[in-house]
Design an enzyme around this catalytic site. Sequence first.
Site, PDB file in Angstrom:
ATOM      1  N   TYR A   4      29.115  44.289  34.183  1.00  0.00           N
ATOM      2  CA  TYR A   4      28.131  44.298  33.092  1.00  0.00           C
ATOM      3  C   TYR A   4      26.709  44.303  33.649  1.00  0.00           C
ATOM      4  O   TYR A   4      26.498  44.063  34.842  1.00  0.00           O
ATOM      5  CB  TYR A   4      28.355  43.110  32.151  1.00  0.00           C
ATOM      6  CG  TYR A   4      27.813  41.783  32.654  1.00  0.00           C
ATOM      7  CD1 TYR A   4      28.448  41.090  33.674  1.00  0.00           C
ATOM      8  CD2 TYR A   4      26.648  41.241  32.118  1.00  0.00           C
ATOM      9  CE1 TYR A   4      27.939  39.880  34.138  1.00  0.00           C
ATOM     10  CE2 TYR A   4      26.143  40.030  32.572  1.00  0.00           C
ATOM     11  CZ  TYR A   4      26.793  39.352  33.579  1.00  0.00           C
ATOM     12  OH  TYR A   4      26.294  38.172  34.046  1.00  0.00           O
ATOM     13  N   ARG A  42      49.943  46.483  31.010  1.00  0.00           N
ATOM     14  CA  ARG A  42      49.476  45.376  31.852  1.00  0.00           C
ATOM     15  C   ARG A  42      50.227  45.306  33.177  1.00  0.00           C
ATOM     16  O   ARG A  42      51.417  44.990  33.220  1.00  0.00           O
ATOM     17  CB  ARG A  42      49.614  44.040  31.115  1.00  0.00           C
ATOM     18  CG  ARG A  42      48.985  42.894  31.892  1.00  0.00           C
ATOM     19  CD  ARG A  42      49.205  41.559  31.196  1.00  0.00           C
ATOM     20  NE  ARG A  42      48.555  40.481  31.943  1.00  0.00           N
ATOM     21  CZ  ARG A  42      49.029  39.946  33.063  1.00  0.00           C
ATOM     22  NH1 ARG A  42      50.172  40.375  33.568  1.00  0.00           N
ATOM     23  NH2 ARG A  42      48.364  38.986  33.684  1.00  0.00           N
ATOM     24  N   GLU A  64      22.329  29.031  43.418  1.00  0.00           N
ATOM     25  CA  GLU A  64      21.750  29.751  42.267  1.00  0.00           C
ATOM     26  C   GLU A  64      22.232  29.075  40.987  1.00  0.00           C
ATOM     27  O   GLU A  64      23.086  28.190  41.022  1.00  0.00           O
ATOM     28  CB  GLU A  64      22.115  31.244  42.270  1.00  0.00           C
ATOM     29  CG  GLU A  64      23.585  31.541  42.071  1.00  0.00           C
ATOM     30  CD  GLU A  64      23.903  33.043  41.956  1.00  0.00           C
ATOM     31  OE1 GLU A  64      22.996  33.869  41.755  1.00  0.00           O
ATOM     32  OE2 GLU A  64      25.091  33.366  42.056  1.00  0.00           O
ATOM     33  N   LYS A 122      28.595  41.828  39.855  1.00  0.00           N
ATOM     34  CA  LYS A 122      28.221  41.399  38.495  1.00  0.00           C
ATOM     35  C   LYS A 122      29.388  41.683  37.558  1.00  0.00           C
ATOM     36  O   LYS A 122      29.361  42.605  36.740  1.00  0.00           O
ATOM     37  CB  LYS A 122      26.935  42.112  38.039  1.00  0.00           C
ATOM     38  CG  LYS A 122      26.251  41.409  36.872  1.00  0.00           C
ATOM     39  CD  LYS A 122      24.828  41.846  36.712  1.00  0.00           C
ATOM     40  CE  LYS A 122      24.196  41.354  35.421  1.00  0.00           C
ATOM     41  NZ  LYS A 122      24.027  39.908  35.310  1.00  0.00           N
ATOM     42  N   ARG A 160      21.886  48.890  40.395  1.00  0.00           N
ATOM     43  CA  ARG A 160      22.847  47.793  40.624  1.00  0.00           C
ATOM     44  C   ARG A 160      24.172  48.092  39.915  1.00  0.00           C
ATOM     45  O   ARG A 160      25.250  47.837  40.464  1.00  0.00           O
ATOM     46  CB  ARG A 160      22.256  46.453  40.143  1.00  0.00           C
ATOM     47  CG  ARG A 160      23.185  45.278  40.417  1.00  0.00           C
ATOM     48  CD  ARG A 160      22.542  43.931  40.183  1.00  0.00           C
ATOM     49  NE  ARG A 160      22.215  43.698  38.785  1.00  0.00           N
ATOM     50  CZ  ARG A 160      21.607  42.614  38.327  1.00  0.00           C
ATOM     51  NH1 ARG A 160      21.253  41.649  39.168  1.00  0.00           N
ATOM     52  NH2 ARG A 160      21.338  42.483  37.048  1.00  0.00           N
ATOM     53  N   HIS A 192      48.932  44.306  37.507  1.00  0.00           N
ATOM     54  CA  HIS A 192      47.737  43.932  38.263  1.00  0.00           C
ATOM     55  C   HIS A 192      47.085  45.121  38.958  1.00  0.00           C
ATOM     56  O   HIS A 192      45.871  45.246  38.991  1.00  0.00           O
ATOM     57  CB  HIS A 192      48.073  42.838  39.288  1.00  0.00           C
ATOM     58  CG  HIS A 192      48.295  41.498  38.654  1.00  0.00           C
ATOM     59  ND1 HIS A 192      49.310  41.261  37.771  1.00  0.00           N
ATOM     60  CD2 HIS A 192      47.613  40.338  38.773  1.00  0.00           C
ATOM     61  CE1 HIS A 192      49.260  40.011  37.364  1.00  0.00           C
ATOM     62  NE2 HIS A 192      48.219  39.421  37.959  1.00  0.00           N
ATOM     63  N   LEU A 243      24.283  36.489  43.195  1.00  0.00           N
ATOM     64  CA  LEU A 243      24.045  37.794  42.597  1.00  0.00           C
ATOM     65  C   LEU A 243      22.689  38.296  43.110  1.00  0.00           C
ATOM     66  O   LEU A 243      21.723  37.527  43.134  1.00  0.00           O
ATOM     67  CB  LEU A 243      23.996  37.657  41.071  1.00  0.00           C
ATOM     68  CG  LEU A 243      23.871  38.994  40.369  1.00  0.00           C
ATOM     69  CD1 LEU A 243      25.239  39.646  40.241  1.00  0.00           C
ATOM     70  CD2 LEU A 243      23.236  38.846  39.011  1.00  0.00           C
TER      71      LEU A 243
HETATM   72  C1  PLP Z   1      24.829  34.199  38.630  1.00  0.00           C
HETATM   73  C2  PLP Z   1      23.525  34.880  38.339  1.00  0.00           C
HETATM   74  N1  PLP Z   1      22.512  34.767  39.219  1.00  0.00           N
HETATM   75  C3  PLP Z   1      21.311  35.343  38.986  1.00  0.00           C
HETATM   76  C4  PLP Z   1      21.065  36.064  37.829  1.00  0.00           C
HETATM   77  C5  PLP Z   1      19.726  36.678  37.605  1.00  0.00           C
HETATM   78  O1  PLP Z   1      19.789  38.068  37.777  1.00  0.00           O
HETATM   79  P1  PLP Z   1      18.779  39.051  37.098  1.00  0.00           P
HETATM   80  O2  PLP Z   1      17.421  38.698  37.581  1.00  0.00           O
HETATM   81  O3  PLP Z   1      19.208  40.398  37.557  1.00  0.00           O
HETATM   82  O4  PLP Z   1      18.915  38.865  35.626  1.00  0.00           O
HETATM   83  C6  PLP Z   1      22.102  36.233  36.902  1.00  0.00           C
HETATM   84  C7  PLP Z   1      21.904  37.014  35.682  1.00  0.00           C
HETATM   85  O5  PLP Z   1      22.727  37.113  34.825  1.00  0.00           O
HETATM   86  C8  PLP Z   1      23.363  35.630  37.166  1.00  0.00           C
HETATM   87  O6  PLP Z   1      24.394  35.753  36.302  1.00  0.00           O
END
Ligand code: PLP
Length: 289
Positions: free
Chosen positions: A38, A103, A184, A151, A57, A105, A208
């Site tokens: 996403y 379904r 984070e 993501k 990304r 895997h 991320l």
């Molecule tokens: C785990 C995580 N870290 C950092 C971020 C921040 O990323 P961005 O600046 O691309 O929104 C997000 C955004 O959803 C996230 O899910």
Amino acid sequence: MTNAPHSPLANWNGQEMPLSEVRVSVLDRGFLFGDAIYEVVRVYNGKPFLFTDHVERLGRNFQKLQLNSDARLIAQRALETLAHSGIKEGTIYVQVTRGEAPRTHRFPEPAVRPNELIYVQSFHDHYGRQRSEGGKVILIDDIRWKRCDIKSVNLLANCLGAEQAHAAGCDEAVFVEADGTLIEGTHTSLFAVRDGAILTAPLGNHILPGITRKLVLRLAAETGIPVIEEPLPKEKLETVDELFLTGTTVEVLPIVLAGDIRIGDGTVGPVVKRLRQAYQAAVEAECGR
Ligand SMILES: Cc1ncc(COP(=O)(O)O)c(C=O)c1O
């Protein structure tokens, strides 16, 4: 197609329709396995902010999951849907799953058509007070998998953390690694300020690669703020001058309390204020007022 003004407008596999009319099979692999990628893009003044970075990304994530979807085509549909929605302050949500298949895997063979969802909706900012007064975070164990750079929609640990933060009257939960480093937030990147320099975890499998993180690093360089890409050990939290989070929806969010530790003098510091102003200037330069 009829869509009430400013209600969420979707593009489902190339067809525009009200979000409320989109239907997906229970055999969709996103539903069954979380086999999906996403993106979230912020829209200011009817224009998507940092759009190219988000699309790039998305494309990189498709490659990581061997998802056969075209990020440039998704981008084109997203821009059309945004224009047709008439929404000025909003977000674009994109989710692409591997598609619908019996379904099992393993990936379906032959490959099936991915399910591509885009929707545009209005955004209501709930962070105004925290931006001026500073927000609060809790610290929680990082129980996520080892590919946090992807993501994907597998966000259960993030949801549990966000809920725990909310229940504690806080704005976000920050994940702490097994080695005691703060890495984070559940939907945000983490930064600290020490002796005038900003510190943030380096890119890798643990975080991320945030688009806002990347912007803030550029803004810091342009503003003459030194950057150190190092994670922050929990025991050093008491020695930092400032702490802040970044993300597409939170933007640049000062934090004045982390767990039971007051950050700096407990007020919003000068470095985060400067970065916040630089962030607003970047939004205005790209999207206008
Ligand atoms: C785990 C995580 N870290 C950092 C971020 C921040 O990323 P961005 O600046 O691309 O929104 C997000 C955004 O959803 C996230 O899910």
